[in-house]
Design an enzyme around this catalytic site. Structure first.
Site, PDB file in Angstrom:
ATOM      1  N   TYR A  33      53.008   4.268   2.227  1.00 39.41           N
ATOM      2  CA  TYR A  33      53.451   3.268   1.265  1.00 39.41           C
ATOM      3  C   TYR A  33      53.943   3.914  -0.014  1.00 39.41           C
ATOM      4  CZ  TYR A  33      49.166   3.870  -1.518  1.00 39.41           C
ATOM      5  OH  TYR A  33      48.169   4.391  -2.308  1.00 39.41           O
ATOM      6  N   LYS A 147      51.073   9.988   1.440  1.00 37.75           N
ATOM      7  CA  LYS A 147      50.670   8.713   0.826  1.00 37.75           C
ATOM      8  C   LYS A 147      50.394   7.693   1.930  1.00 37.75           C
ATOM      9  CE  LYS A 147      51.783   5.857  -3.158  1.00 37.75           C
ATOM     10  NZ  LYS A 147      50.444   5.901  -3.743  1.00 37.75           N
ATOM     11  N   GLU A 179      41.256  14.340  -8.133  1.00 37.25           N
ATOM     12  CA  GLU A 179      42.125  13.363  -8.804  1.00 37.25           C
ATOM     13  C   GLU A 179      41.363  12.044  -8.883  1.00 37.25           C
ATOM     14  OE1 GLU A 179      45.605  12.478  -6.345  1.00 37.25           O
ATOM     15  OE2 GLU A 179      44.431  12.899  -4.545  1.00 37.25           O
ATOM     16  N   LEU A 203      47.446  13.935  -4.142  1.00 38.47           N
ATOM     17  CA  LEU A 203      48.771  13.334  -3.988  1.00 38.47           C
ATOM     18  C   LEU A 203      49.668  13.834  -5.125  1.00 38.47           C
ATOM     19  CD1 LEU A 203      50.382  11.135  -2.360  1.00 38.47           C
ATOM     20  CD2 LEU A 203      49.930   9.656  -4.320  1.00 38.47           C
TER      21      LEU A 203
HETATM   22  N1  PMP Z   1      46.682  10.114  -6.654  1.00 40.29           N
HETATM   23  C1  PMP Z   1      46.330   9.108  -5.850  1.00 40.29           C
HETATM   24  C2  PMP Z   1      45.206   9.308  -4.895  1.00 40.29           C
HETATM   25  C3  PMP Z   1      46.997   7.886  -5.914  1.00 40.29           C
HETATM   26  O1  PMP Z   1      46.650   6.870  -5.089  1.00 40.29           O
HETATM   27  C4  PMP Z   1      48.033   7.698  -6.860  1.00 40.29           C
HETATM   28  C5  PMP Z   1      48.726   6.382  -7.003  1.00 40.29           C
HETATM   29  N2  PMP Z   1      49.420   6.027  -5.881  1.00 40.29           N
HETATM   30  C6  PMP Z   1      48.375   8.785  -7.670  1.00 40.29           C
HETATM   31  C7  PMP Z   1      47.679   9.980  -7.541  1.00 40.29           C
HETATM   32  C8  PMP Z   1      49.492   8.673  -8.679  1.00 40.29           C
HETATM   33  O2  PMP Z   1      50.755   8.698  -8.065  1.00 40.29           O
HETATM   34  P1  PMP Z   1      51.996   7.967  -8.748  1.00 40.29           P
HETATM   35  O3  PMP Z   1      52.127   8.546 -10.110  1.00 40.29           O
HETATM   36  O4  PMP Z   1      53.143   8.321  -7.881  1.00 40.29           O
HETATM   37  O5  PMP Z   1      51.683   6.515  -8.756  1.00 40.29           O
END
Ligand code: PMP
Length: 280
Positions: A33, A147, A179, A203
């Site tokens: 996603y 993701k 994270e 991620l």
């Molecule tokens: N880490 C994780 C585990 C996440 O779920 C997200 C949000 N989707 C992020 C980092 C941040 O990613 P982004 O800045 O692309 O939303």
């Protein structure tokens, strides 16, 4: 709620947005996603989100559900049909619906769904006073760079944080913060931003990527390395990033006050820079 949602090529009222009980996203979490922010009716950082989608799909050997142009047009049409000024577009691709079998099915069309959510992003009140986080164990799988919709571990982590009165959980593995449950994690010490380097352990956030670019352009130094909760407790500032929160100040970690309990100058500057670009 009265939204128009997108399901496999059709724009339908949300009550009519249905997928098969055999969908592999539902049965196996066999899907990926993206969440893209919308400000003033415009998609923020769309390109990087689609690059990451492309990577997630290819790592799982899944097909694109449509062309890249069609996917962009679908995002824009959904924003238009819902008259979305500020919020997010959530989109999900799964390997499709077929008889339950672990192996990748042949000749099955991917499922593509998307919907919008109205949210206050720019004037998020949390950004004024900062949020609290607590540490939780990182019990996820080893491919966090994908993701995937397999989000049970982050759901458990976020719920544990919520039950402790915190806004986010910072996941800890082998003594180091990986994270947040739905965000990337940062501390600031002596004017320098510290965040974990990219690997399969986290991620690659699109907001993180934008932050790195803006920091470089404006002379803010970022050091990529793992840090411990103890180091975070002693930091001058802390913040998190995600597509729907941008740069969000953190003023408490595991009941330790950070930066005297106020959002710090480096964090505020980075949030301002991000918002300037996103709203400009
Ligand atoms: N880490 C994780 C585990 C996440 O779920 C997200 C949000 N989707 C992020 C980092 C941040 O990613 P982004 O800045 O692309 O939303």
């Amino acid at each position: 709620m009265g939204r128009t949602v997108f399901v496999n090529g059709d724009y339908v009222p949300e009550e009519q947005g249905k997928i098969s009980i055999f969908d592999r996203g539902f049965l196996f979490a066999d899907g990926v996603y993206e969440v893209t922010a919308v400000i003033n009716g415009r998609l923020v950082d769309y390109g990087p989100h689609m690059e990451r989608l492309d990577r997630s799909l290819s790592e799982l050997r899944m097909d694109w559900p449509c062309s890249k142009d069609e996917l962009r047009a679908m995002h824009e049409e959904l924003v238009r049909r819902n008259d979305l000024k500020e919020g997010i577009v959530y989109m999900q691709v799964t390997r499709g619906a077929t008889d339950r079998d672990f192996k990748f099915p042949k000749d099955v069309k991917p499922t593509l769904i998307a919907f919008t959510q109205t949210m206050s992003l720019v004037d998020n009140p949390n950004a004024v006073k900062g949020v609290s986080v607590v540490t939780v164990p990182d019990i996820r799988w080893l491919r966090r760079d994908i993701k995937s919709v397999m989000l049970l571990a982050p759901v458990i982590g976020k719920q544990a944080a919520y039950e402790k009165g915190a806004h986010e959980g910072w996941m800890v593995e082998a003594g180091f913060v990986t994270e947040g449950t739905s965000s990337n994690a940062y501390i600031v010490k002596d004017g320098k931003v510290i965040t974990r380097g990219l690997s399969n352990a986290i991620l690659a956030g699109c907001t993180r990527r934008a932050l790195f670019r803006l920091a470089k352009e404006h002379g803010v130094v970022i050091e990529e390395r793992a840090f411990t909760p103890a180091e975070a407790y002693a930091a001058d500032e802390a913040f998190l990033t995600s597509a729907s929160q941008f740069v969000m100040p953190i003023t408490e970690i595991d009941s330790h006050r950070i930066g005297g309990g106020q959002p710090g100058p480096v964090t505020r500057k980075l949030r301002e820079l991000f918002l300037k670009e996103a709203t400009g």
